[in-house]
Design a protein around this motif. Sequence first.
Motif, short mmCIF file in Angstrom:
data_model
loop_
_atom_site.label_atom_id
_atom_site.label_comp_id
_atom_site.label_asym_id
_atom_site.label_seq_id
_atom_site.Cartn_x
_atom_site.Cartn_y
_atom_site.Cartn_z
N HIS A 37 38.13 45.06 42.72
CA HIS A 37 37.97 45.69 41.41
C HIS A 37 38.56 44.79 40.34
O HIS A 37 39.67 44.28 40.49
CB HIS A 37 38.65 47.05 41.41
CG HIS A 37 38.47 47.83 40.16
ND1 HIS A 37 39.52 48.44 39.52
CD2 HIS A 37 37.38 48.09 39.40
CE1 HIS A 37 39.07 49.05 38.43
NE2 HIS A 37 37.78 48.84 38.35
N CYS A 38 37.83 44.60 39.25
CA CYS A 38 38.28 43.75 38.16
C CYS A 38 38.14 44.51 36.84
O CYS A 38 37.14 45.20 36.62
CB CYS A 38 37.45 42.47 38.12
SG CYS A 38 38.07 41.22 36.98
N MET A 39 39.15 44.38 36.00
CA MET A 39 39.12 44.99 34.67
C MET A 39 39.36 43.88 33.65
O MET A 39 40.37 43.18 33.73
CB MET A 39 40.20 46.06 34.55
CG MET A 39 39.98 47.24 35.48
SD MET A 39 41.53 48.03 35.98
CE MET A 39 42.23 46.82 37.06
N CYS A 40 38.41 43.72 32.75
CA CYS A 40 38.50 42.66 31.74
C CYS A 40 38.60 43.29 30.36
O CYS A 40 37.88 44.25 30.06
CB CYS A 40 37.27 41.77 31.79
SG CYS A 40 36.98 41.02 33.40
N LEU A 41 39.47 42.74 29.53
CA LEU A 41 39.62 43.23 28.16
C LEU A 41 38.98 42.26 27.17
O LEU A 41 39.16 41.04 27.27
CB LEU A 41 41.09 43.40 27.81
CG LEU A 41 41.86 44.46 28.57
CD1 LEU A 41 43.32 44.49 28.10
CD2 LEU A 41 41.23 45.83 28.42
N THR B 216 35.26 34.95 45.77
CA THR B 216 36.30 33.97 46.10
C THR B 216 37.13 33.68 44.85
O THR B 216 36.71 34.01 43.72
CB THR B 216 35.69 32.66 46.59
OG1 THR B 216 34.96 32.05 45.51
CG2 THR B 216 34.76 32.89 47.79
N VAL B 217 38.26 33.03 45.02
CA VAL B 217 39.10 32.66 43.88
C VAL B 217 38.33 31.73 42.95
O VAL B 217 38.40 31.86 41.73
CB VAL B 217 40.42 32.01 44.37
CG1 VAL B 217 41.22 31.47 43.20
CG2 VAL B 217 41.24 33.01 45.15
N ALA B 218 37.57 30.80 43.52
CA ALA B 218 36.78 29.87 42.71
C ALA B 218 35.71 30.62 41.90
O ALA B 218 35.48 30.31 40.73
CB ALA B 218 36.13 28.81 43.59
N GLN B 219 35.08 31.61 42.51
CA GLN B 219 34.07 32.40 41.81
C GLN B 219 34.70 33.24 40.71
O GLN B 219 34.12 33.42 39.64
CB GLN B 219 33.30 33.28 42.78
CG GLN B 219 32.40 32.51 43.71
CD GLN B 219 31.84 33.37 44.83
OE1 GLN B 219 32.55 34.21 45.39
NE2 GLN B 219 30.58 33.16 45.17
N THR C 276 42.36 41.59 34.97
CA THR C 276 43.22 41.96 36.08
C THR C 276 42.30 42.21 37.26
O THR C 276 41.34 42.98 37.16
CB THR C 276 44.03 43.23 35.75
OG1 THR C 276 44.83 42.97 34.60
CG2 THR C 276 44.92 43.62 36.92
N PHE C 277 42.60 41.54 38.38
CA PHE C 277 41.77 41.67 39.58
C PHE C 277 42.62 42.28 40.70
O PHE C 277 43.75 41.85 40.93
CB PHE C 277 41.24 40.30 40.01
CG PHE C 277 40.32 40.35 41.20
CD1 PHE C 277 39.10 41.01 41.13
CD2 PHE C 277 40.67 39.74 42.39
CE1 PHE C 277 38.25 41.07 42.24
CE2 PHE C 277 39.83 39.78 43.49
CZ PHE C 277 38.62 40.45 43.41
#
Length: 89
Positions: free
Chosen positions: A52-56, A14-17, A45-46
């Motif tokens: 799929h999420c990519m975190c830098l 969810t957006v909250a999660q 970026t989600f």
Amino acid sequence: MAVYMVDRNLPGLTVAQLAAAQKAAVETSQKFTKQGKPVRYIRSTFVPGEAHCMCLFEAQNIGIVKEVNEAAKLPFTRIVEAMDLTPKS
């Protein structure tokens, strides 16, 4: 310091999660930095349609990034060195 991309599959999030996960990444990175292991969460970026999420992150090595994500209890499929090509203003 190098930039690392953390790849995540987050079905049903969810957006909250998602916001809570981002907060955990930021706070855990700050905690590690205070403990002498410099690491900085840059951004995520989600892609909702693919969950799929990519975190830098920026850190001295991939091991610190892995430790941060494990300590924050954030699931990931891989961590790889990347280049942040955001234009500088």
